[in-house]
Design a protein around this motif. Structure first.
Motif, mmCIF file in Angstrom:
data_model
loop_
_atom_site.group_PDB
_atom_site.id
_atom_site.type_symbol
_atom_site.label_atom_id
_atom_site.label_comp_id
_atom_site.label_asym_id
_atom_site.label_seq_id
_atom_site.Cartn_x
_atom_site.Cartn_y
_atom_site.Cartn_z
ATOM 1 N N ALA A 7 25.000 25.151 52.740
ATOM 2 C CA ALA A 7 25.241 26.224 51.781
ATOM 3 C C ALA A 7 24.302 26.059 50.604
ATOM 4 O O ALA A 7 23.930 24.937 50.240
ATOM 5 C CB ALA A 7 26.691 26.183 51.296
ATOM 6 N N ILE A 8 23.914 27.171 50.012
ATOM 7 C CA ILE A 8 23.172 27.134 48.747
ATOM 8 C C ILE A 8 24.090 27.698 47.672
ATOM 9 O O ILE A 8 24.751 28.718 47.869
ATOM 10 C CB ILE A 8 21.837 27.897 48.821
ATOM 11 N N ALA A 19 32.145 23.006 43.796
ATOM 12 C CA ALA A 19 32.036 23.571 45.146
ATOM 13 C C ALA A 19 31.205 22.674 46.051
ATOM 14 O O ALA A 19 31.531 22.481 47.231
ATOM 15 C CB ALA A 19 31.438 24.967 45.085
ATOM 16 N N ALA A 20 30.130 22.125 45.521
ATOM 17 C CA ALA A 20 29.277 21.250 46.331
ATOM 18 C C ALA A 20 30.041 20.017 46.792
ATOM 19 O O ALA A 20 29.926 19.590 47.951
ATOM 20 C CB ALA A 20 28.044 20.846 45.528
ATOM 21 N N MET A 21 30.848 19.436 45.898
ATOM 22 C CA MET A 21 31.633 18.265 46.281
ATOM 23 C C MET A 21 32.711 18.630 47.292
ATOM 24 O O MET A 21 32.974 17.870 48.238
ATOM 25 C CB MET A 21 32.236 17.616 45.037
ATOM 26 N N ALA A 22 33.347 19.797 47.098
ATOM 27 C CA ALA A 22 34.378 20.223 48.048
ATOM 28 C C ALA A 22 33.772 20.495 49.417
ATOM 29 O O ALA A 22 34.336 20.113 50.456
ATOM 30 C CB ALA A 22 35.090 21.466 47.515
ATOM 31 N N LEU A 23 32.617 21.142 49.452
ATOM 32 C CA LEU A 23 31.956 21.437 50.721
ATOM 33 C C LEU A 23 31.524 20.147 51.420
ATOM 34 O O LEU A 23 31.649 20.014 52.638
ATOM 35 C CB LEU A 23 30.745 22.341 50.480
ATOM 36 N N GLN A 24 31.013 19.215 50.644
ATOM 37 C CA GLN A 24 30.625 17.930 51.234
ATOM 38 C C GLN A 24 31.824 17.269 51.899
ATOM 39 O O GLN A 24 31.723 16.728 53.012
ATOM 40 C CB GLN A 24 30.036 17.019 50.157
ATOM 41 N N ARG A 25 32.978 17.329 51.230
ATOM 42 C CA ARG A 25 34.186 16.748 51.806
ATOM 43 C C ARG A 25 34.589 17.492 53.076
ATOM 44 O O ARG A 25 35.229 16.914 53.965
ATOM 45 C CB ARG A 25 35.311 16.774 50.775
ATOM 46 N N GLY A 27 32.461 18.574 55.181
ATOM 47 C CA GLY A 27 31.417 18.350 56.177
ATOM 48 C C GLY A 27 30.280 19.336 56.116
ATOM 49 O O GLY A 27 29.523 19.479 57.073
ATOM 50 N N ILE A 28 30.124 20.020 54.995
ATOM 51 C CA ILE A 28 29.086 21.038 54.836
ATOM 52 C C ILE A 28 28.125 20.596 53.742
ATOM 53 O O ILE A 28 28.526 20.325 52.612
ATOM 54 C CB ILE A 28 29.700 22.406 54.471
ATOM 55 N N GLU A 29 26.854 20.528 54.058
ATOM 56 C CA GLU A 29 25.843 20.133 53.075
ATOM 57 C C GLU A 29 25.589 21.278 52.099
ATOM 58 O O GLU A 29 25.484 22.438 52.505
ATOM 59 C CB GLU A 29 24.545 19.761 53.787
ATOM 60 N N ALA A 30 25.483 20.962 50.830
ATOM 61 C CA ALA A 30 25.251 21.995 49.820
ATOM 62 C C ALA A 30 24.228 21.526 48.800
ATOM 63 O O ALA A 30 24.194 20.345 48.437
ATOM 64 C CB ALA A 30 26.556 22.363 49.114
#
Length: 407
Positions: A7-8, A19-25, A27-30
């Motif tokens: 995600a960007i 959002a970046a930390m939540a996405l990382q958790r 399994g989504i790279e941001a």
């Protein structure tokens, strides 16, 4: 996971790193793209992280990082300009303590925690265009560079470029009739409030303050008939604003005038006109979605802006983890819209009281003690604060967002 690889995120304020930390958790790279050339340093006034915001931070393991830069704010004491205590509000004791935190320290804490986790944050990336693709989205920046991802998240604030890109007819921010100011000052010799924020409906303006032995902080909301953007308000010398603010509170039986007198001009935070957006009709289109103030901008009077952005970041990540993009965005909006719009509306009513004219102020002051007794029951507003999110729970479209009885 529902097939989302990366995600960007446009906007590196509060919602973006969360959002970046939540996405990382999930399994989504941001990657976060921030318009400004560097992180905010010494910019912005005080804000609160409500218990619900701390619950959302805890869901992604980031609460300790924010708690380290905050001060407890265990209750809010409402007062009239005469000094009369009208009510005291506190969240249920079972919930995390509310925190008072300065905006730039919150930015710094969230950025540092995101970077510690290996998340990339690029500065100097001002968005100029969004391009929809069959299986993703592309961002073009003012420096000519581009970025592509399976999804693009607009966390770029109340004047969101992403919001305008997905809906050219999107509403603009609404001026609340108030200008915002705040500062830190010395608390020596002032009566301490302890970990309680005092909120004063002044005779001419609204004043909030918290005084502890080592430090005091205050904010003021001044009625003003016409909007002033932050840049315009900041062109007025700080010394002149301090003089005007002190004059407005001269008749109030509070420490307002003394706290303003102790404030150094260079420490005054001038935020300009307070704004909100009652309703954003379009939250997502194709592979692009809005987050935080871009989707649900509440005025500072709610005390919930940062907390709602963090909640939305957590819920969006859960939805993208478990559902295809279109379903994920629809479920995210369903989970969030009613709650955030209810809080925006409540804050708007508070703004009306703060910005009341001379005749309305007399009526307000006469009725407020009665209103405070009616709404003084903590159960009436606990729904805002008691909003846990089980990050690990699978997202089931249409299911209840929270346990029964919670907001």
């Amino acid at each position: 996971m529902a097939g989302i690889g990366n995600a960007i995120i446009i906007g590196g304020g509060i919602g973006g790193p969360a959002a970046a930390m939540a996405l990382q958790r999930a399994g989504i790279e941001a990657t976060v793209y921030e318009a400004y050339d560097g992180p905010a340093t010494g910019v912005g006034g005080a804000l609160s992280i409500a218990p619900n915001g701390r619950q959302a931070l805890a869901a992604i393991g980031a609460d300790a990082a924010v708690a380290a830069v905050g001060r407890p704010m265990r209750a809010m004491v409402m007062q009239s300009w005469t000094g009369k205590r009208l009510a005291e509000f506190a969240a249920p004791e079972r919930l995390p303590e509310q925190l008072l935190v300065w905006r730039y320290e919150l930015y710094r804490a969230l950025h540092a925690e995101a970077v510690r986790r290996g998340i990339r944050i690029e500065h100097g990336k001002r968005l100029v265009a969004v391009e929809h693709a069959p299986h993703g989205a592309r961002a073009t920046f003012a420096d000519g560079s581009t970025a592509a991802g399976d999804v693009l998240i607009g966390a770029d604030g109340i004047r969101s470029t992403v919001r305008s890109a997905i809906d050219p007819g999107a509403p603009s921010p609404r001026y609340t009739g108030l200008l915002g100011f705040g500062a830190r000052c010395t608390g020596d010799g002032l009566a301490p409030t302890g970990p309680k924020m005092h909120m004063v409906f002044g005779r001419r303006a609204f004043f909030g303050y918290q005084i502890e032995p080592d430090e005091a902080g205050w904010f003021a909301n001044l009625p003003h008939p016409t909007p002033m953007r932050a840049a315009e308000a900041q062109r007025v010398p700080a010394e002149e604003w301090l003089r005007r603010i002190a004059e407005l509170f001269r008749d109030d039986r509070t420490p307002a005038v003394e706290m303003v007198r102790r404030t150094r001009p260079e420490d005054l935070v001038v935020t300009g006109g307070l704004e909100d957006i009652p309703r954003v009709p379009v939250w997502h289109k194709a592979s692009v979605v809005l987050l935080g103030d871009a989707a649900h901008a509440t005025s500072p009077s709610s005390g919930q802006g940062a907390s709602l952005a963090i909640e939305s970041a957590v819920q969006l990540a859960r939805c993208l983890r478990d559902l295809p993009v279109a379903e994920a965005f629809a479920e995210y909006e369903r989970l969030r819209r009613a709650r955030v719009e209810r809080i925006i509306a409540m804050a708007a009513r508070t703004n009306a009281d703060k910005a009341a004219g001379p005749i309305a102020r007399v009526l307000r002051d006469a009725l407020m003690p009665i209103a405070m007794k009616a709404f003084g029951d903590p159960k009436k507003f606990a729904w805002q604060f008691d909003h846990p999110i089980d990050f690990a729970a699978p997202v089931v479209p249409g299911a209840r967002a929270t346990p029964a009885g919670r907001g």
